[in-house]
Write a protein that holds these residues in place. Structure first.
Motif, PDB file in Angstrom:
ATOM      1  N   GLY A   1      -5.240  -4.637  11.388  1.00  0.00           N
ATOM      2  CA  GLY A   1      -5.939  -4.667  10.097  1.00  0.00           C
ATOM      3  C   GLY A   1      -4.957  -4.651   8.939  1.00  0.00           C
ATOM      4  N   ILE A   2      -3.957  -3.801   9.038  1.00  0.00           N
ATOM      5  CA  ILE A   2      -2.929  -3.724   7.987  1.00  0.00           C
ATOM      6  C   ILE A   2      -2.264  -5.094   7.829  1.00  0.00           C
ATOM      7  CG2 ILE A   2      -0.614  -2.808   7.482  1.00  0.00           C
ATOM      8  CD1 ILE A   2      -2.402  -0.587   6.973  1.00  0.00           C
ATOM      9  N   LEU A   3      -1.903  -5.697   8.965  1.00  0.00           N
ATOM     10  CA  LEU A   3      -1.229  -7.004   8.929  1.00  0.00           C
ATOM     11  C   LEU A   3      -2.113  -8.044   8.229  1.00  0.00           C
ATOM     12  CD1 LEU A   3       1.107  -8.895   9.792  1.00  0.00           C
ATOM     13  CD2 LEU A   3      -0.137  -9.298  11.915  1.00  0.00           C
TER      14      LEU A   3
ATOM     15  N   PRO B   1      -4.265  -7.864  -8.534  1.00  0.00           N
ATOM     16  CA  PRO B   1      -4.059  -8.117  -7.092  1.00  0.00           C
ATOM     17  C   PRO B   1      -3.557  -6.876  -6.358  1.00  0.00           C
ATOM     18  CG  PRO B   1      -3.060  -9.854  -8.420  1.00  0.00           C
ATOM     19  CD  PRO B   1      -3.518  -8.798  -9.372  1.00  0.00           C
ATOM     20  N   ASN B   2      -2.619  -6.171  -6.966  1.00  0.00           N
ATOM     21  CA  ASN B   2      -2.099  -4.984  -6.290  1.00  0.00           C
ATOM     22  C   ASN B   2      -3.126  -3.854  -6.304  1.00  0.00           C
ATOM     23  OD1 ASN B   2      -1.436  -5.205  -9.088  1.00  0.00           O
ATOM     24  ND2 ASN B   2      -0.155  -3.409  -8.953  1.00  0.00           N
ATOM     25  N   GLY B   3      -3.951  -3.797  -7.355  1.00  0.00           N
ATOM     26  CA  GLY B   3      -5.015  -2.792  -7.421  1.00  0.00           C
ATOM     27  C   GLY B   3      -6.032  -3.022  -6.306  1.00  0.00           C
ATOM     28  N   LEU B   4      -6.377  -4.295  -6.088  1.00  0.00           N
ATOM     29  CA  LEU B   4      -7.313  -4.639  -5.008  1.00  0.00           C
ATOM     30  C   LEU B   4      -6.719  -4.294  -3.643  1.00  0.00           C
ATOM     31  CD1 LEU B   4      -8.741  -8.118  -6.058  1.00  0.00           C
ATOM     32  CD2 LEU B   4     -10.041  -6.037  -5.680  1.00  0.00           C
ATOM     33  N   PHE B   5      -5.435  -4.583  -3.508  1.00  0.00           N
ATOM     34  CA  PHE B   5      -4.758  -4.295  -2.236  1.00  0.00           C
ATOM     35  C   PHE B   5      -4.763  -2.791  -1.974  1.00  0.00           C
ATOM     36  CE2 PHE B   5      -0.634  -3.589   0.060  1.00  0.00           C
ATOM     37  CZ  PHE B   5      -0.986  -4.230   1.233  1.00  0.00           C
ATOM     38  N   LEU B   6      -4.507  -2.045  -3.020  1.00  0.00           N
ATOM     39  CA  LEU B   6      -4.516  -0.588  -2.894  1.00  0.00           C
ATOM     40  C   LEU B   6      -5.909  -0.104  -2.479  1.00  0.00           C
ATOM     41  CD1 LEU B   6      -2.635   1.828  -3.360  1.00  0.00           C
ATOM     42  CD2 LEU B   6      -3.425   1.897  -5.721  1.00  0.00           C
ATOM     43  N   ALA B   7      -6.919  -0.684  -3.119  1.00  0.00           N
ATOM     44  CA  ALA B   7      -8.298  -0.267  -2.820  1.00  0.00           C
ATOM     45  C   ALA B   7      -8.663  -0.596  -1.376  1.00  0.00           C
ATOM     46  CB  ALA B   7      -9.256  -0.974  -3.780  1.00  0.00           C
ATOM     47  N   ILE B   8      -8.304  -1.801  -0.960  1.00  0.00           N
ATOM     48  CA  ILE B   8      -8.711  -2.250   0.374  1.00  0.00           C
ATOM     49  C   ILE B   8      -7.975  -1.446   1.460  1.00  0.00           C
ATOM     50  CG2 ILE B   8      -7.041  -4.136   0.742  1.00  0.00           C
ATOM     51  CD1 ILE B   8      -9.277  -5.858   1.747  1.00  0.00           C
ATOM     52  N   LEU B   9      -6.702  -1.161   1.215  1.00  0.00           N
ATOM     53  CA  LEU B   9      -5.961  -0.390   2.217  1.00  0.00           C
ATOM     54  C   LEU B   9      -6.391   1.072   2.228  1.00  0.00           C
ATOM     55  CD1 LEU B   9      -2.250  -1.481   2.633  1.00  0.00           C
ATOM     56  CD2 LEU B   9      -4.209  -1.904   4.050  1.00  0.00           C
ATOM     57  N   THR B  10      -6.754   1.590   1.053  1.00  0.00           N
ATOM     58  CA  THR B  10      -7.242   2.978   0.989  1.00  0.00           C
ATOM     59  C   THR B  10      -8.493   3.117   1.865  1.00  0.00           C
ATOM     60  OG1 THR B  10      -6.414   3.127  -1.259  1.00  0.00           O
ATOM     61  CG2 THR B  10      -7.962   4.817  -0.572  1.00  0.00           C
ATOM     62  N   GLU B  11      -9.390   2.140   1.733  1.00  0.00           N
ATOM     63  CA  GLU B  11     -10.607   2.149   2.551  1.00  0.00           C
ATOM     64  C   GLU B  11     -10.261   2.046   4.032  1.00  0.00           C
ATOM     65  OE1 GLU B  11     -14.030   2.134   1.618  1.00  0.00           O
ATOM     66  OE2 GLU B  11     -13.207   2.852  -0.268  1.00  0.00           O
TER      67      GLU B  11
END
Lengths: 310, 422
Positions: free
Chosen positions: B305-307, B373-383
């Motif tokens: 998932g991370i990848l 973009p980085n905010g979205l990435f942070l949000a998605i990985l946090t979830e």
């Protein structure tokens, strides 16, 4: 044949090239000569289809190359004045990249790279990064990158600027070989008169964006066939003497350097006797007196009133 | 196309200064910030509380049946027999006992020590600071709360929670008790709906699990992700800046003269950006993980998932690289373009939580930050780190795919036509 018809280019309202008419026949070696700022590089950029002219036409075998730049691009190689190379790649990697964008692949690409490296004498340094190269080596690689797809026309924009005599000779020899042995058409721009004299069958002399003279070397020299070029050395010089020399009938131009005068005068203007008379009058000793055959440099001086390196 | 990508990768990988910046600097910063912010935030994460709570139980359970029956007859017009039956059934609930059991459950007793005292003694100890807080269960509380739940009327008595000094832990306990009461009321409601069959009052689970997460999310994870994404933005700027070098050195002209379609150049940049960003973020995540155990005991699926999410971010940022490249080709000054890219990187970095935790920003800035973009990435990985559930990241993933197409479209639209590049 490549031809330009009334080619002009303006930048912000200033005409850099004006009504340029030029042609390159197959297998010819043509020089574009002019001082810095004469419009040579802009002309090259238009001919190579890098920039669009403001007006005029460029044709390649009769086809409008402005609308179809591929007509020229596919058969030409351009050696820009600048070192258009990746400094962080090796010579081999640079050539591999440039060869691949010319759609060369596999063995064909490898062979083209090898030939280009050998041609410019860099085969033994092909794995070194370009940033470790000397200026001359970079210039040679700059040429090699334009030869990979074996272009029919090679356009070189001042390819010997700022390099050592050895590399310069290597480049000139390479260009001569391409033209004479391989039949590659050459368009060579330079402000080094001797290079153009050595390499080119025909010349275009440009100044202030215009072609001011064109023809073979002999044709251009004939412009000065009605003139003599006389070099005079004296033991001292004064202004009054120089001013009186200028008034001698038939003298067109005088160039003064320390204790030397270069005089361009009409043939048969009995300059010698008048000069001897003047030197006696001004108590100046005449040390040396020599009549020279005019060179293209003299032709340029005659046409523009300035030297190529002004 | 492959030659364009290979060329960009080689150039980037031979730039040692750039490599050190985007690979090692984020890891160094993760370590430093982890220590720097540890004191500020760790108290929320790993609670080492020892709350001394006095419980004063003034309610008498033996009187509940009588009190409840009497009130049902008196105030709710129940028949005597009916009131008796309902009161007997309700008496089984024993809310006070459930509360006491809850406070002494394994989860809660790790951080709460309960002392059963009389009100006076408890008040003195709280005042003297020997105890942190006291909970008074007033007389008749059980009967009142059961009556309220049976009739639907609001209760007339309530638990009294007193604290000498408000602290994070004592407030948290108050919230836990409140949550417990609400949970209890909820169970009553269910009993009413289901006619009381087969339902037992269930205790809510204690500790941090009551917010419903499967895994903890800590500051080290936050900084690892945020800094990885921040430095991916620097990779984007660098990829574009390399275009500046290609323009300055007239290499771009040479590419054009090769009759190579300029779009290949742009797509090559995007593809190189994807490769570089994936490698860069994975390097940061993996090295941080091996150095500090950022994602301990996670499954193979978690890493897959991370990848996938890293690849997703790489595609979004490749679109950004396309925009930067197109802008650079249009601008007369490469230096000015580079300045704009750095400003954009700093802006995205700040809003997207790259420099400090995003929740330190005002709400309106946080809202904007979630659309970077980085905010979205942070949000998605946090979830993903907390729930490891694909359904929780579908929406954000779609947003990111949308960003990729939007950025790419803008990049292509801005890409100069022949002769328009500076």
């Amino acid at each position: 044949m490549l031809e330009t018809i009334n080619l002009s280019k303006s930048f912000k309202g200033k005409k850099v090239v004006q009504d340029l008419n030029l042609y390159l026949a197959d297998g010819e070696s043509v020089g574009l000569l002019g001082p810095n700022g004469a419009g040579k590089s802009t002309t090259i950029s238009m001919i190579s289809t890098l920039i669009k002219p403001t007006s005029g036409r460029i044709t390649m075998n009769g086809v409008n190359a402005i609308d179809k730049p591929g007509e020229i691009r596919s058969v030409s190689g351009v050696v820009p004045q600048e070192l258009a190379l990746y400094q962080e790649l090796s010579a081999y990697e640079n050539l591999k990249f440039f060869g691949s964008i010319y759609k060369l692949r596999g063995k064909e690409l490898a062979k083209a790279i090898q030939q280009a490296l050998e041609f410019v004498g860099l085969d033994d340094r092909k794995k070194d990064l370009v940033r470790t190269y000397s200026g001359g080596m970079k210039r040679r690689l700059n040429i090699a990158a334009a030869l990979l797809h074996r272009p029919q026309i090679l356009i070189l924009d001042e390819p010997t600027v700022g390099i050592d005599p050895q590399s310069r000779n290597h480049i000139l020899e390479a260009v001569r070989t391409l033209n004479q042995q391989d039949g590659t058409t050459i368009l060579y721009t330079s402000h080094y008169m001797e290079e153009v004299e050595q390499l080119c069958d025909r010349l275009y002399i440009m100044d202030h964006g215009k072609v001011i003279a064109a023809g073979t070397k002999e044709e251009l020299l004939r412009i000065l066939s009605t003139e003599d070029k006389i070099k005079v050395e004296v033991n001292k010089l004064d202004e009054a003497f120089v001013e009186q020399v200028k008034t001698i009938e038939g003298v067109h131009k005088i160039e003064v350097t320390e204790l030397q005068l270069k005089i361009i005068a009409a043939k048969g203007s009995s300059l010698i006797s008048k000069l001897v008379h003047l030197t006696e009058k001004h108590h100046i000793q005449l040390l040396n007196f020599q009549t020279e055959t005019p060179s293209l440099e003299d032709v340029f001086l005659h046409l523009t009133g300035r030297t190529l390196r002004d | 196309m492959r030659s364009f990508i290979k060329k960009d990768l080689l150039i980037f990988l031979r730039d040692w200064k750039e490599l050190l910046t985007v690979l090692l600097l984020p890891i160094v910063l993760v370590v430093v910030l982890n220590f720097a912010f540890a004191g500020l935030f760790d108290s929320d994460d790993e609670v080492t509380m020892d709350l001394q709570l006095a419980v004063v139980n003034q309610d008498n359970e033996s009187e509940v049946l009588g009190q409840l029956k009497e009130r049902l007859v008196r105030d709710a017009a129940f028949e005597e027999q009916e009131a008796k039956m309902v009161a007997e059934a309700a008496e089984e609930i024993k809310p006070v006992q459930l509360l006491l059991d809850y406070l002494e459950s394994d989860d809660v007793k790790e951080w709460v020590t309960v002392h059963h005292l009389e009100e006076k003694a408890a008040a003195e100890k709280v005042n003297e600071g020997d105890l942190d807080s006291m909970l008074i269960i007033p007389q008749g509380y059980t009967a009142d709360s059961l009556y309220a739940n049976i009739t639907g009327e609001p209760p007339t008595s309530s638990l009294i929670y007193k604290i000498e000094e408000e602290t994070t832990t004592s407030s948290a306990l108050q919230q836990f008790i409140q949550g417990f009461i609400e949970q209890l009321n909820y169970q009553f409601a269910i009993q009413e709906v289901t006619d009381g069959t087969g339902i037992e009052a269930a205790l809510p689970k204690g500790g941090l699990e009551d917010i419903g997460t499967a895994y903890d999310f800590n500051m080290t994870q936050y900084f690892t992700i945020a800094l990885g994404a921040l430095f991916a933005l620097f990779v984007v700027a660098t990829v574009a800046m390399k275009t500046g070098v290609e323009i300055r050195d007239h290499i771009f002209n040479r590419i054009l003269l090769a009759n190579s379609h300029p779009i290949r150049f742009l797509i090559g940049k995007m593809a190189a950006a994807v490769c570089l960003i994936v490698l860069q973020i994975l390097f940061v995540l993996l090295v941080s993980h091996f150095l500090m155990g950022v994602f301990p005991d996670r499954s193979f699926v978690f890493w897959v998932g991370i990848l996938l999410m890293v690849v997703l971010l790489a595609f979004v940022l490749s679109g950004l690289a396309a925009i930067y490249t197109a802008v650079l080709l249009r601008m007369t000054s490469v230096d000015a373009a580079n300045g704009i890219f750095m400003l954009a990187t700093l802006l995205f970095g700040t809003l997207g939580g790259g420099f400090f935790p995003i929740y330190m920003l005002p709400d309106w800035l946080q809202q904007i930050g979630t659309w970077t973009p980085n905010g979205l990435f942070l949000a998605i990985l946090t979830e993903w780190i907390q729930f490891e559930d694909p359904s929780t990241i579908v929406q954000t993933s779609l947003y990111m795919i949308g960003f990729f197409f939007l950025f790419t479209f803008i990049g292509l639209a801005l890409f100069p036509k022949r002769g328009k590049a500076q």
